[in-house]
Motif scaffolding. Structure first.
Motif, PDB file in Angstrom:
ATOM      1  N   UNK A 129       0.688  -1.167  -0.084  1.00 49.55           N
ATOM      2  CA  UNK A 129      -0.065  -0.188  -0.034  1.00 49.55           C
ATOM      3  C   UNK A 129       1.138   1.224   0.076  1.00 49.55           C
ATOM      4  N   UNK A 130       0.306   2.265  -0.955  1.00 50.94           N
ATOM      5  CA  UNK A 130       1.140   3.441  -0.889  1.00 50.94           C
ATOM      6  C   UNK A 130       0.211   4.842  -1.050  1.00 50.94           C
ATOM      7  N   UNK A 131       0.920   5.649  -0.433  1.00 47.47           N
ATOM      8  CA  UNK A 131       0.059   6.946  -0.651  1.00 47.47           C
ATOM      9  C   UNK A 131       0.260   7.595  -2.290  1.00 47.47           C
ATOM     10  N   UNK A 132      -0.616   8.217  -2.850  1.00 46.60           N
ATOM     11  CA  UNK A 132      -0.475   8.494  -4.181  1.00 46.60           C
ATOM     12  C   UNK A 132       0.629   9.230  -4.618  1.00 46.60           C
ATOM     13  N   UNK A 133       1.167  10.183  -3.565  1.00 44.91           N
ATOM     14  CA  UNK A 133       2.529  10.822  -3.986  1.00 44.91           C
ATOM     15  C   UNK A 133       3.557  10.157  -3.826  1.00 44.91           C
ATOM     16  N   UNK A 134       3.528   8.676  -3.482  1.00 44.26           N
ATOM     17  CA  UNK A 134       4.789   8.056  -3.545  1.00 44.26           C
ATOM     18  C   UNK A 134       5.473   7.902  -4.743  1.00 44.26           C
ATOM     19  N   UNK A 135       6.698   7.478  -5.121  1.00 44.96           N
ATOM     20  CA  UNK A 135       7.378   7.493  -6.370  1.00 44.96           C
ATOM     21  C   UNK A 135       7.379   6.132  -6.978  1.00 44.96           C
ATOM     22  N   UNK A 136       6.821   5.254  -6.442  1.00 43.12           N
ATOM     23  CA  UNK A 136       6.806   4.025  -7.462  1.00 43.12           C
ATOM     24  C   UNK A 136       5.493   3.143  -7.034  1.00 43.12           C
ATOM     25  N   UNK A 137       4.848   2.409  -7.988  1.00 42.69           N
ATOM     26  CA  UNK A 137       3.968   1.507  -7.859  1.00 42.69           C
ATOM     27  C   UNK A 137       4.030   0.769  -6.781  1.00 42.69           C
ATOM     28  N   UNK A 138       2.928   0.462  -5.698  1.00 46.03           N
ATOM     29  CA  UNK A 138       3.226  -0.458  -4.875  1.00 46.03           C
ATOM     30  C   UNK A 138       3.785  -1.751  -4.858  1.00 46.03           C
ATOM     31  N   UNK A 139       3.201  -2.429  -6.186  1.00 43.87           N
ATOM     32  CA  UNK A 139       3.725  -3.584  -6.684  1.00 43.87           C
ATOM     33  C   UNK A 139       5.301  -3.727  -6.925  1.00 43.87           C
ATOM     34  N   UNK A 140       5.666  -2.673  -7.432  1.00 47.56           N
ATOM     35  CA  UNK A 140       7.367  -2.619  -7.641  1.00 47.56           C
ATOM     36  C   UNK A 140       8.233  -2.910  -6.203  1.00 47.56           C
ATOM     37  N   UNK A 141       7.634  -2.767  -5.183  1.00 43.70           N
ATOM     38  CA  UNK A 141       8.169  -3.016  -3.968  1.00 43.70           C
ATOM     39  C   UNK A 141       8.465  -4.320  -3.621  1.00 43.70           C
ATOM     40  N   UNK A 142       7.947  -5.530  -4.496  1.00 38.48           N
ATOM     41  CA  UNK A 142       8.203  -6.676  -4.197  1.00 38.48           C
ATOM     42  C   UNK A 142       9.089  -7.190  -4.994  1.00 38.48           C
ATOM     43  N   UNK A 143      10.544  -6.861  -4.636  1.00 36.66           N
ATOM     44  CA  UNK A 143      11.601  -7.042  -5.442  1.00 36.66           C
ATOM     45  C   UNK A 143      11.887  -8.643  -5.165  1.00 36.66           C
ATOM     46  N   UNK A 144      13.082  -9.167  -5.800  1.00 37.90           N
ATOM     47  CA  UNK A 144      13.488 -10.373  -5.902  1.00 37.90           C
ATOM     48  C   UNK A 144      13.887 -10.813  -4.256  1.00 37.90           C
ATOM     49  N   UNK A 145      14.560  -9.991  -3.424  1.00 37.36           N
ATOM     50  CA  UNK A 145      14.663 -10.114  -2.072  1.00 37.36           C
ATOM     51  C   UNK A 145      13.486 -10.546  -1.264  1.00 37.36           C
ATOM     52  N   UNK A 146      12.490  -9.875  -1.439  1.00 36.69           N
ATOM     53  CA  UNK A 146      11.413 -10.010  -0.770  1.00 36.69           C
ATOM     54  C   UNK A 146      10.411 -11.182  -1.400  1.00 36.69           C
ATOM     55  N   UNK A 147      10.568 -11.430  -2.619  1.00 37.25           N
ATOM     56  CA  UNK A 147       9.935 -12.582  -3.237  1.00 37.25           C
ATOM     57  C   UNK A 147      10.840 -13.769  -2.482  1.00 37.25           C
ATOM     58  N   UNK A 148      12.046 -13.770  -2.425  1.00 37.10           N
ATOM     59  CA  UNK A 148      12.622 -14.872  -1.850  1.00 37.10           C
ATOM     60  C   UNK A 148      12.113 -15.215  -0.364  1.00 37.10           C
ATOM     61  N   UNK A 149      11.966 -13.987   0.405  1.00 40.15           N
ATOM     62  CA  UNK A 149      11.649 -14.275   1.811  1.00 40.15           C
ATOM     63  C   UNK A 149      10.045 -14.526   2.005  1.00 40.15           C
ATOM     64  N   UNK A 150       9.187 -14.432   0.947  1.00 38.92           N
ATOM     65  CA  UNK A 150       7.779 -14.721   0.883  1.00 38.92           C
ATOM     66  C   UNK A 150       7.640 -16.299   0.715  1.00 38.92           C
TER      67      UNK A 150
END
Length: 122
Positions: A55-76
């Motif tokens: 979840x992000x506020x609209x003023x954030x610089x990236x789409x929320x889904x972009x925060x699910x990077x390779x490292x995050x995916x590995x942890x999940x």
């Protein structure tokens, strides 16, 4: 309390509402395996869905889904493996993302459900 934490909790609640409205059976929320967390684990149509909520506020610089990077995916994936073993689940697992943007002033929300968002690495 931290504003980002509060925004995240609102996003997770909205994601749960969406999943329940779309006939997912919620098995677990905020499940921890060490320092790794699964936001939502659900079941639908014979699949286990591990759902990461961003979840992000609209003023954030990236789409929320972009925060699910390779490292995050590995942890999940590692946490999902532990969850499956602990609960002796036999169904196939799918990794989904719910990406939410909330306009801070108006509260307007955009929710995007991304099924099969990523696959476990080799």
């Amino acid at each position: 309390m931290d504003a980002r934490f509060e925004l995240g909790k609102v996003g997770e609640a909205k994601a749960l509402e969406f999943l329940v409205a779309n006939h997912f059976e919620i098995l677990e929320t905020n499940w921890l395996h060490g320092h790794k967390e699964l936001d939502i684990v659900a079941r639908k149509d014979g699949l286990i869905h591990v759902v990461e909520v961003k979840t992000r506020a609209s003023a954030y610089h990236e789409e929320p889904k972009e925060a699910v990077n390779r490292r995050k995916q590995k942890n999940i994936v590692e946490a999902a493996d532990a969850f499956i073993v602990k609960h002796k689940l036999l169904e196939e697992v799918q990794f989904d993302i719910v990406s939410i943007v909330i306009e801070p002033v108006t509260g307007k929300m955009e929710l995007e459900y991304i099924p099969d968002a990523f696959y476990p690495g080799l």
